[in-house]
Design a protein around this motif. Sequence first.
Motif, PDB file in Angstrom:
ATOM      1  N   SER A  40       0.698  -0.694  -0.125  1.00  0.00           N
ATOM      2  CA  SER A  40       0.453  -0.120   0.008  1.00  0.00           C
ATOM      3  C   SER A  40       1.225   0.908  -0.089  1.00  0.00           C
ATOM      4  N   THR A  50       0.666   4.268  -3.266  1.00  0.00           N
ATOM      5  CA  THR A  50       0.729   5.491  -2.442  1.00  0.00           C
ATOM      6  C   THR A  50       1.257   6.665  -2.941  1.00  0.00           C
ATOM      7  N   TYR A  51       3.122   5.655  -2.909  1.00  0.00           N
ATOM      8  CA  TYR A  51       3.861   6.561  -3.344  1.00  0.00           C
ATOM      9  C   TYR A  51       4.932   5.920  -4.307  1.00  0.00           C
ATOM     10  N   GLU A  62       0.716  11.278   6.055  1.00  0.00           N
ATOM     11  CA  GLU A  62       1.686  10.729   5.591  1.00  0.00           C
ATOM     12  C   GLU A  62       1.981   9.413   5.233  1.00  0.00           C
ATOM     13  N   PRO A  86       0.270   5.734   5.773  1.00  0.00           N
ATOM     14  CA  PRO A  86      -1.042   5.618   4.491  1.00  0.00           C
ATOM     15  C   PRO A  86      -1.501   4.697   5.334  1.00  0.00           C
ATOM     16  N   SER A 134      -7.952  -3.229  -0.596  1.00  0.00           N
ATOM     17  CA  SER A 134      -8.363  -2.281   0.016  1.00  0.00           C
ATOM     18  C   SER A 134      -8.995  -3.305   1.197  1.00  0.00           C
ATOM     19  N   ASN A 162      -8.870   7.249   5.022  1.00  0.00           N
ATOM     20  CA  ASN A 162      -9.154   8.353   4.142  1.00  0.00           C
ATOM     21  C   ASN A 162     -10.364   8.413   4.096  1.00  0.00           C
ATOM     22  N   LEU A 185      -1.347  16.520   0.825  1.00  0.00           N
ATOM     23  CA  LEU A 185      -1.199  15.603   0.136  1.00  0.00           C
ATOM     24  C   LEU A 185      -1.715  15.155  -0.849  1.00  0.00           C
ATOM     25  N   PRO A 186      -2.025  15.100  -2.335  1.00  0.00           N
ATOM     26  CA  PRO A 186      -2.738  14.959  -3.235  1.00  0.00           C
ATOM     27  C   PRO A 186      -4.235  13.086  -3.137  1.00  0.00           C
ATOM     28  N   TRP A 187      -3.395  12.565  -2.078  1.00  0.00           N
ATOM     29  CA  TRP A 187      -4.320  11.422  -2.186  1.00  0.00           C
ATOM     30  C   TRP A 187      -5.128  11.195  -0.767  1.00  0.00           C
ATOM     31  N   ARG A 188      -4.699  12.684   0.130  1.00  0.00           N
ATOM     32  CA  ARG A 188      -5.427  12.408   1.378  1.00  0.00           C
ATOM     33  C   ARG A 188      -6.914  13.531   0.393  1.00  0.00           C
TER      34      ARG A 188
END
Length: 793
Positions: free
Chosen positions: A106, A110-111, A141, A143, A360, A370, A514-517
């Motif tokens: 994961s 994410t990164y 930061e 996950p 998930s 998230n 953080l663009p993913w949050r």
Amino acid sequence: MPTAAHPDATALTDEELRSLDAHWRAANYLAAGQIYLMANPLLTEALRPEHIKPRLLGHWGTSPGLNLVYTHLNRVIKARGLDALCVWGPGHGGPAVLAGSWLEGSYSATYPDVTRDAAGMARLFRQFSFPGGVPSHVAPETPGSIHEGGELGYSLAHAYGAAFDNPALLVTCVIGDGEAETGPLAASWHSNKFLDPVHDGAVLPILHLNGYKIANPAVLSRLPEPELDALLRGYGHDPLYVTGDDPDTVHRALAAAFDEALDTIALVQRSAREDGAPERVRRPLIVLRTPKGWTGPAEVDGVPVEGTWRAHQVPLATVRENPDHLRQLEQWLRSYRPDELFDADGRPVAEVLACVPEGSRRLGASPHANGGLLTRALPLPSLDDFAVPVDKPGTTLHEPTRVLGDFLARVMDDTRVRRDFRLVGPDETASNRLQAVIDSGGKAWQAGVLPVDEHLDRHGRVMEILSEHLCQGWLEGYLLTGRHGLFSCYEAFVHIVDSMVNQHIKWLKTARELPWRAPVPSLNYLLTSHVWRQDHNGFSHQDPGFVDHVLNKSPAVVRVYLPPDANTLVSVTDHVLRSRDYVNVVVAGKQPCFDWLTMDEARVHCARGAGIWDWAGTENGGEPDVVLACAGDVPTQEVLAAAQLVRRHLPGLAVRVVNVVDMTRLMPHEEHPHGMTDFEYDGLFTPDKPVIFAYHGYPWLVHRLAYRRAGHPHLHVRGYKESGTTTTPFDMVVRNDLDRYRLVMDVIDHVPGLAVRAAPVRQVMADARARHHAWIREHGTDLPEVAEWSWNA
């Protein structure tokens, strides 16, 4: 007697045991590597000083225990098909959680630059506690996280908040034994009296007792086990004990404990949901005792480390300079046998990943961590349905929070099926005139009920407990997992959560970057029973400083609103409930307050944030001689009463009345998104005319917000200055020089040319203040001209 989880209580096969141990060893290797290594991640060559980070930062002591929990959670999630979330309470446990998410993939999802191979492992190691990298604690930061690892005391409250109205979710919570000593955590054990087994998910606390904090033994770890057992049972739990330092024995015992705990949870939920069982039963809890710094160096420089406080941070501190420490570090890292755990390319081997769930269901990929991904917009009703009619400003009165209560009750009704809105407060909901919300949502309660009790409801969504910490923690967990809410509190006592809101603001600020949050619903405070109407409770209940505290924080996150009447309060609340990623502070009174604006006017005024009330001033299209400004309900009334006195006694003076709803509008546009440009500010307040500003809180805040404005030398602010007691409502403003008579005197003192010409008027105002003092001491009530005042201009 304490209940022990025995190794033979589970059907853990030898193959499962090997896989669990391989995953745990891999996680321990990765955790230690993050603290020490900046090169040579797979130890393909002998360690040299240049492979070691120049600054060794991080916390090893808690990591093996957290890795153990991560490993075993993987097993039960995969075996049982669970949706799960874990709140990692111990401070600075970042290496462990980062290791677990990297192993499961994961983290790389994410990164993408931190790939699940040797190159990615090298990046994982180097970035940890390194400039431009990631923090040493579980952070936004990370996950899978909803909890800042450095904020000790709040983990269990966050876990329960995440579980409320999440019926399919298992929330595990690792509680460090140092964290367990804090007041908020001690109160959090009572959260199980509010967990509805029908509509809520399950919380499984894991109390990790490794014996020590930074430098001292932990209290709970030193209690005799019968005493600890009695304490935990008294809190309403059935403890399962896992103790040891032999990996195979501990693996089997922990697997058995998890299975027993989850079987019990499933039975409790099935009994409540299918059979309607009404009784609250004991919930399982795992007490995990393992050595601090387990599997690390047993001794360093002749003194014990593993199992002591010396393992808390960096067990080997001078690796670059000390060849013996470098040799010992290499022996330690190689003890995990990394060549068995990772292939030649640095990828985890199949045995390491055999227990890891997919998609998930991985802890680092849970959408519940998230929460913005799961958030739905609230079905907010039309404001017109709750509008207070205002035919003429300042002639009718309403209790603003009572009007708001009807609005919130509708929200509660409209979310009855979807269950994603809650109101929390420390036993003050009815006191704060929000009774309608209780009538609609019921008060959550799973403990005993007596015939005299009212509104207690096993499925209720109004949550009251006399702990501001718990209210805050519950709501934070609820919001961060994608739901909506409001925290209602007496203004003076919200300071109890100063530290908690600090951390939440920091979390939101980082998460926004953080663009993913995905954005989450805002944390909304309603502060009422405020400083100016605590005349019966007295000085102890008078403190408007929470606004100052919040406005010191990140401008990207914080907002503060002071609506002056019922319609503006409803309009502001509608706005904040729609917002995302903010901390909104709304301050409004619960006592009868004049109605100034219609709902249409309130919408426009609140959207503007600050504006001129033409009907209250005497500019008549010209330039003002003085600006009377106000922010807050009581200051607004006093400014309008002062404006009326100026009309009567100084009819030739051009007065402008400005009301401020959004305090951040006073800030420069460069410092806050809501701030005014200098052009806007000067147009509203003028650059050179005296401004008499009546403010709800401490007057120096207004000066701080406006200090860069051209007109700041002409700004004179009245507000609360720590003069309080049990007295009449008007005497509170007189004691703090915020009253209408003092404001008129300020106009005379600061408008050029008035000091001599209006001296008789000033004397009339001073005499009125003296008359007030004599009157209240004789009659115990305010002057009739004050008590019976209304806007009749």
